[in-house]
Scaffold this motif. Structure first.
Motif, mmCIF file in Angstrom:
data_model
loop_
_atom_site.group_PDB
_atom_site.id
_atom_site.type_symbol
_atom_site.label_atom_id
_atom_site.label_comp_id
_atom_site.label_asym_id
_atom_site.label_seq_id
_atom_site.Cartn_x
_atom_site.Cartn_y
_atom_site.Cartn_z
ATOM 1 N N ILE A 1 58.269 -37.097 -38.655
ATOM 2 C CA ILE A 1 59.619 -37.222 -38.412
ATOM 3 C C ILE A 1 60.276 -36.504 -37.272
ATOM 4 O O ILE A 1 61.087 -37.074 -36.355
ATOM 5 N N GLN A 2 59.884 -35.398 -37.030
ATOM 6 C CA GLN A 2 60.262 -34.367 -35.950
ATOM 7 C C GLN A 2 59.930 -34.997 -34.693
ATOM 8 O O GLN A 2 60.559 -34.674 -33.551
ATOM 9 N N ASN B 1 65.992 -32.062 -42.624
ATOM 10 C CA ASN B 1 67.042 -32.071 -43.408
ATOM 11 C C ASN B 1 68.071 -33.504 -43.373
ATOM 12 O O ASN B 1 68.565 -33.813 -44.391
ATOM 13 N N TYR B 2 67.973 -33.850 -42.066
ATOM 14 C CA TYR B 2 68.606 -35.062 -41.868
ATOM 15 C C TYR B 2 67.904 -36.300 -42.949
ATOM 16 O O TYR B 2 68.609 -36.970 -43.568
ATOM 17 N N TRP B 3 66.690 -36.292 -42.742
ATOM 18 C CA TRP B 3 65.896 -37.189 -43.441
ATOM 19 C C TRP B 3 66.127 -36.977 -45.155
ATOM 20 O O TRP B 3 66.394 -38.040 -45.632
ATOM 21 N N SER C 1 70.899 -43.064 -49.529
ATOM 22 C CA SER C 1 70.384 -44.447 -49.385
ATOM 23 C C SER C 1 70.425 -45.440 -50.252
ATOM 24 O O SER C 1 70.905 -46.777 -50.342
ATOM 25 N N ASP C 2 70.479 -45.066 -51.554
ATOM 26 C CA ASP C 2 70.655 -45.829 -52.817
ATOM 27 C C ASP C 2 71.697 -45.488 -53.383
ATOM 28 O O ASP C 2 71.735 -45.901 -54.860
ATOM 29 N N ALA D 1 66.535 -47.004 -43.064
ATOM 30 C CA ALA D 1 65.528 -47.909 -43.568
ATOM 31 C C ALA D 1 64.379 -47.730 -42.918
ATOM 32 O O ALA D 1 63.303 -48.156 -43.590
ATOM 33 N N ASP D 2 64.417 -47.377 -41.617
ATOM 34 C CA ASP D 2 63.115 -47.228 -40.915
ATOM 35 C C ASP D 2 62.253 -46.046 -41.365
ATOM 36 O O ASP D 2 61.092 -46.057 -41.808
ATOM 37 N N LEU D 3 63.164 -44.951 -41.702
ATOM 38 C CA LEU D 3 62.332 -43.777 -42.271
ATOM 39 C C LEU D 3 61.886 -43.766 -43.760
ATOM 40 O O LEU D 3 60.869 -43.567 -44.205
ATOM 41 N N LEU D 4 62.531 -44.712 -44.509
ATOM 42 C CA LEU D 4 62.257 -44.965 -45.775
ATOM 43 C C LEU D 4 60.647 -45.822 -45.745
ATOM 44 O O LEU D 4 59.857 -45.804 -46.517
#
Lengths: 148, 148
Positions: free
Chosen positions: B34-35, B42-44, B51-52, B110-113
């Motif tokens: 992620i980084q 933290n953002y993630w 998200s849900d 959505a991308d990160l998930l």
DNA sequence: CTTTTTTATATGAAAATGAATACAACTACT
DNA sequence: AGTAGTTGTATTCATTTTCATATAAAAAAG
């Protein structure tokens, strides 16, 4: 004590979150207990990691306590000043610093270890011996698996 | 894939440590991933938690992300400035702030998930479906148990 | 209703953290 | 041996985190 609890949304079926959350919950109470006695949780983690070995290099200790290297470096200097541990150069590798718990540190950690075991017993009191062992050995398996 | 791995010393039989260590190992790689894309972990965590659901108060969100209240308070203000989420007063309780993910935030998460799911699949690839479910449901059980 | 207590969030000063880097010592090549 | 790359620890400095507290609203008590 049922072990079968179904996920509701993403987060409740996401391993990383389940681990982070359960880790947080298990540690939280005990950390408060420690802090009420005037000790930081960092100190506890470091002393516990040193309690059952002769000495560790900073790097080895860091693999146990899971801090960032500069963080541990500073903590360890502070703890030496407080007589909780001893640092000395490694003869085999002069870059390395060997860190060992001191007599004072040992007395303190003996007390904390007893408290930790008591706390864990409380946390797991509703689990059968088999369930406790299953849970722990699954986690050990995961750790081994992830370290390659 | 054996699940039966015996403890060696205190730390390897101490539940809090096993949880902290496995949590750390599971998250570490993904956080680096992620980084590398310029996002903080933290953002993630915040976006994933939002998200849900439609919206959460700061306190509710904090129970999911496990930060300290002032930390989350500041992060959330920063993320609103970056259009990743929206804050607005709760009509029912004017002390509360309701926080909801924005359209921009939704696209990002959505991308990160998807990445998170792929990463988890990789972490668990050597585990059977039964073992995965057993591990997760034991952790869910522990979480429920500890929250009373 | 007041008054008191509790709860939800924000903020400022102080402390802790971490990325980057420096430096010294070790290892591997040539 | 000499050079190049690597590893172990310390340190600096910018950022992040947190303790303590403030403020405002809700709930409970009187």
């Amino acid at each position: 004590m049922t072990l079968m609890i179904k996920p509701i949304d993403f987060i409740d079926d996401y391993l990383a979150y389940l681990l982070a959350r359960s880790s947080h919950l298990v540690s939280e109470q005990f950390h408060r207990q420690i802090q009420a006695q005037g000790w930081s949780t960092n100190y506890w983690r470091i002393l516990a990691s040193l309690s059952d070995v002769e000495a560790l290099t900073l790097t080895q200790l860091n693999q146990r306590v899971l801090f960032k290297q500069p963080t541990l470096s500073k903590l360890v200097v502070k703890m030496e000043a407080e007589q909780l541990l001893v640092r000395h150069k490694d003869d085999a590798d002069k870059r390395s610093v060997k860190i060992a718990i001191s007599a004072t540190g040992r007395t303190l950690v003996a007390d904390l270890l007893a408290q930790a075991k008591a706390h864990e017993a409380k946390v797991l009191e509703d689990y059968s011996e088999e369930q406790q062992q299953l849970l722990k050995s699954m986690l050990r398996g995961l750790v081994v698996h992830l370290q390659e």
